[in-house]
Write a protein that holds these residues in place. Structure first.
Motif, PDB file in Angstrom:
ATOM      1  N   ALA A  48       4.022   6.492 -13.295  1.00 52.20           N
ATOM      2  CA  ALA A  48       3.219   7.461 -12.540  1.00 52.20           C
ATOM      3  C   ALA A  48       1.774   7.430 -12.989  1.00 52.20           C
ATOM      4  O   ALA A  48       1.483   7.270 -14.175  1.00 52.20           O
ATOM      5  N   GLY A  49       0.880   7.572 -12.025  1.00 55.20           N
ATOM      6  CA  GLY A  49      -0.539   7.626 -12.383  1.00 55.20           C
ATOM      7  C   GLY A  49      -1.446   7.509 -11.177  1.00 55.20           C
ATOM      8  O   GLY A  49      -1.038   7.768 -10.046  1.00 55.20           O
ATOM      9  N   THR A  50      -2.652   7.082 -11.423  1.00 57.15           N
ATOM     10  CA  THR A  50      -3.793   6.950 -10.503  1.00 57.15           C
ATOM     11  C   THR A  50      -4.358   8.305 -10.085  1.00 57.15           C
ATOM     12  O   THR A  50      -3.668   9.318 -10.111  1.00 57.15           O
ATOM     13  N   GLU A  51      -5.596   8.263  -9.709  1.00 54.93           N
ATOM     14  CA  GLU A  51      -6.353   9.479  -9.381  1.00 54.93           C
ATOM     15  C   GLU A  51      -7.212   9.127  -8.173  1.00 54.93           C
ATOM     16  O   GLU A  51      -8.235   8.466  -8.297  1.00 54.93           O
ATOM     17  N   VAL A  73       5.503   6.384 -22.557  1.00 59.88           N
ATOM     18  CA  VAL A  73       4.520   5.350 -22.899  1.00 59.88           C
ATOM     19  C   VAL A  73       3.337   5.426 -21.927  1.00 59.88           C
ATOM     20  O   VAL A  73       3.519   5.409 -20.711  1.00 59.88           O
ATOM     21  N   THR A  74       2.135   5.528 -22.482  1.00 63.55           N
ATOM     22  CA  THR A  74       0.935   5.575 -21.654  1.00 63.55           C
ATOM     23  C   THR A  74       0.086   4.342 -21.916  1.00 63.55           C
ATOM     24  O   THR A  74      -0.215   4.022 -23.068  1.00 63.55           O
ATOM     25  N   ASP A  75      -0.262   3.629 -20.833  1.00 65.07           N
ATOM     26  CA  ASP A  75      -1.186   2.507 -20.910  1.00 65.07           C
ATOM     27  C   ASP A  75      -2.595   3.095 -20.784  1.00 65.07           C
ATOM     28  O   ASP A  75      -2.976   3.568 -19.711  1.00 65.07           O
ATOM     29  N   ILE A  76      -3.331   3.094 -21.896  1.00 64.79           N
ATOM     30  CA  ILE A  76      -4.628   3.780 -21.926  1.00 64.79           C
ATOM     31  C   ILE A  76      -5.614   3.132 -20.961  1.00 64.79           C
ATOM     32  O   ILE A  76      -6.373   3.802 -20.265  1.00 64.79           O
ATOM     33  N   GLU A  77      -5.577   1.791 -20.925  1.00 62.70           N
ATOM     34  CA  GLU A  77      -6.551   1.040 -20.126  1.00 62.70           C
ATOM     35  C   GLU A  77      -6.347   1.298 -18.633  1.00 62.70           C
ATOM     36  O   GLU A  77      -7.289   1.551 -17.894  1.00 62.70           O
ATOM     37  N   ALA A  78      -5.117   1.239 -18.182  1.00 65.61           N
ATOM     38  CA  ALA A  78      -4.837   1.365 -16.746  1.00 65.61           C
ATOM     39  C   ALA A  78      -4.483   2.802 -16.355  1.00 65.61           C
ATOM     40  O   ALA A  78      -4.202   3.063 -15.181  1.00 65.61           O
ATOM     41  N   HIS A  79      -4.491   3.716 -17.310  1.00 65.13           N
ATOM     42  CA  HIS A  79      -4.287   5.149 -17.018  1.00 65.13           C
ATOM     43  C   HIS A  79      -2.999   5.438 -16.253  1.00 65.13           C
ATOM     44  O   HIS A  79      -3.037   5.999 -15.154  1.00 65.13           O
ATOM     45  N   PHE A  80      -1.873   5.017 -16.789  1.00 64.87           N
ATOM     46  CA  PHE A  80      -0.622   5.442 -16.165  1.00 64.87           C
ATOM     47  C   PHE A  80       0.411   5.648 -17.266  1.00 64.87           C
ATOM     48  O   PHE A  80       0.246   5.176 -18.390  1.00 64.87           O
TER      49      PHE A  80
END
Ligand code: FAD
Length: 416
Positions: free
Chosen positions: A310-313, A291-298
């Motif tokens: 997992a995420g963030t850049e 599942v990917t949360d498009i708005e929060a990019h994770f």
């Protein structure tokens, strides 16, 4: 160059190990050198997504307008580490250069060519390694809290994917809830996308592939490579006071590759795109999709160790200390996504993605060097791209025509 007999791969991450397997398969004597055990770099803790539909680069048209807000808002998924401006600004300038619509179209094609076959390749390798259970054909579910946040017809990212073969299905209301029962009712629209897959334990996958390499006759050596010295009969690798000799060398040292390549005249604009994960062994929920949360990019992946968020850049330097506030933000976002999940006690991790500004890796010979090859810069997609990269690198090293045109991934493309 005569056909090489002994190749050394620097880096026992997923990319280096896949290169080594493919070199060994073609009859070379292969040694992988890493200062750490296999899989302890960025490959340790990724989200496990085998992103066969990944064709959307980071830089899209309109980026220039969005960048200032992104850079000075610490809560944004893309952020700069304090003090990393001198390092990051040239990279951001190149990112902007790569975000025109023409470039984006070409990059999307090059991403599809490299990543589209990932699931089949990992399924075959994992079976060969004796760990088929690690790779699953799992669709993705991309969700948003606003219906307008997903526009399959007009949104550029969705058009790029669909034009290149992604199968998408719009889900709303009860259908979305049925697809992923633990999802918060605040999320009103989702897209199920495939075919794609996931690895349910990225570290164990690297370890299994490394064990396969050893069974095939390859060797692992634990040491730090300080420098490469090309000569008339191959390449010398300096390891402390010792020197190793090889006919060919593959630099697959992830975000740390730059300092080995710069003295050879190759200045790759490689940055550490630092990402974070949290893994919860006892979340109390199970997922049917990644599942990917498009708005929060994770992304959230149901792994054999539990639920991984997992995420963030965070653009910066690979070895700088983690900023755990980024992981805390991920935890809050994940709780918003899955309100009933138990997300209090989790392990946390930071890893440096080896990122190039056009979202494509560098695969090829170092310009002017016939025995030194590069396989790095896969950014968000190193797990996805490793098996195909391994095949292409092995073809180059043994001097056969690569099965895919490598122009888009040429290590020298940033010169000038
Ligand atoms: C939060 C997060 C989520 C991600 N999710 C995904 C995903 O879902 N799907 C996907 O495809 N990708 C994902 N990625 C990206 C992926 O993890 C990376 O692209 C990939 O791991 C890079 O692999 P690598 O082998 O190039 O580098 P690494 O795994 O970093 O390996 C490089 C190795 O080189 C060694 N090394 C470096 N310098 C030297 C030296 N001088 N001498 C000896 N050894 C050296 C290091 O010790 C290290 O082991 C994610 C990354 C992050 C951070």
């Amino acid at each position: 160059m005569d056909t090489p007999r002994h190749a050394i791969v620097i880096g026992a991450g997923i990319v280096g190990i896949c290169c080594a397997i493919e070199l060994r398969r073609r009859g070379l004597q292969v040694t992988v050198v890493d200062r750490l055990e296999p899989g302890q770099g960025c490959s340790f803790g990724n989200a496990g997504i085998l992103a066969a539909q990944a064709v959307v680069p980071i830089g899209l048209p309109g980026l220039a307008r969005q960048l200032p807000r992104m850079l000075f808002d610490g809560s944004n998924p893309l952020t700069l580490r304090a003090g990393s401006l001198p390092h990051s600004l040239p990279w951001l300038w190149r990112l902007q250069q790569a975000s025109s619509i023409d470039r984006v179209m070409r990059i999307a094609d090059a991403m599809k060519a490299l990543y589209g076959s990932t699931l089949l390749r990992h399924q075959a390798l994992a079976a060969e390694a004796g760990t088929p259970e690690l790779v699953r054909a799992t669709p993705g579910l991309y969700v948003h809290r606003r219906a307008a946040g997903i526009d399959l017809q007009h949104g550029l990212a969705w058009r790029l994917r669909q034009q290149r073969g992604a199968q998408v299905e719009l889900l709303e209301g009860a259908a979305l809830r049925e697809a992923e029962p633990a999802l918060s009712a605040d999320y009103v629209r989702g897209v199920r996308m495939g075919p794609m897959g996931c690895c349910v334990n990225p570290l164990r996958l690297v370890q299994a592939y490394a064990a396969l390499l050893q069974r095939m006759g390859g060797t692992l050596r634990r040491a730090e490579v300080n420098a490469l010295q090309p000569g008339a009969d191959g390449v010398q690798l300096h390891i402390g006071a010792e020197a190793l000799q090889a006919d060919a060398v593959v630099v697959a040292a992830g975000a740390w590759s730059g300092h080995l390549l710069r003295p050879l005249g190759l200045k790759l604009p490689l940055i550490a795109e630092r990402g974070y994960h949290l893994t919860y062994g006892d979340s109390g929920i199970r997922l049917n999709h990644v599942v990917t949360d498009i708005e929060a990019h994770f992304a959230v992946t149901d792994m054999e160790m539990g639920l991984r968020v997992a995420g963030t850049e965070e653009l910066g330097v690979a070895d700088d200390a983690p900023d755990w506030r980024r992981a805390e933000a991920l935890q809050r976002h994940a709780q918003r996504l899955f309100p009933t999940a138990r997300l209090q006690q989790g392990s946390r991790w930071m890893g440096p993605r080896p990122g190039l500004p056009d979202s494509l890796p560098a695969i090829g010979a170092v310009p002017g060097q016939s025995c030194i090859f590069v396989a790095t810069g896969h950014g968000h997609l190193g797990l996805t791209g490793a098996p195909h990269t391994g095949q292409l690198v092995a073809e180059l090293v043994i001097g056969t025509r690569p099965s895919l045109s490598l122009d888009a991934y040429a290590p020298g493309r940033f010169a000038g």
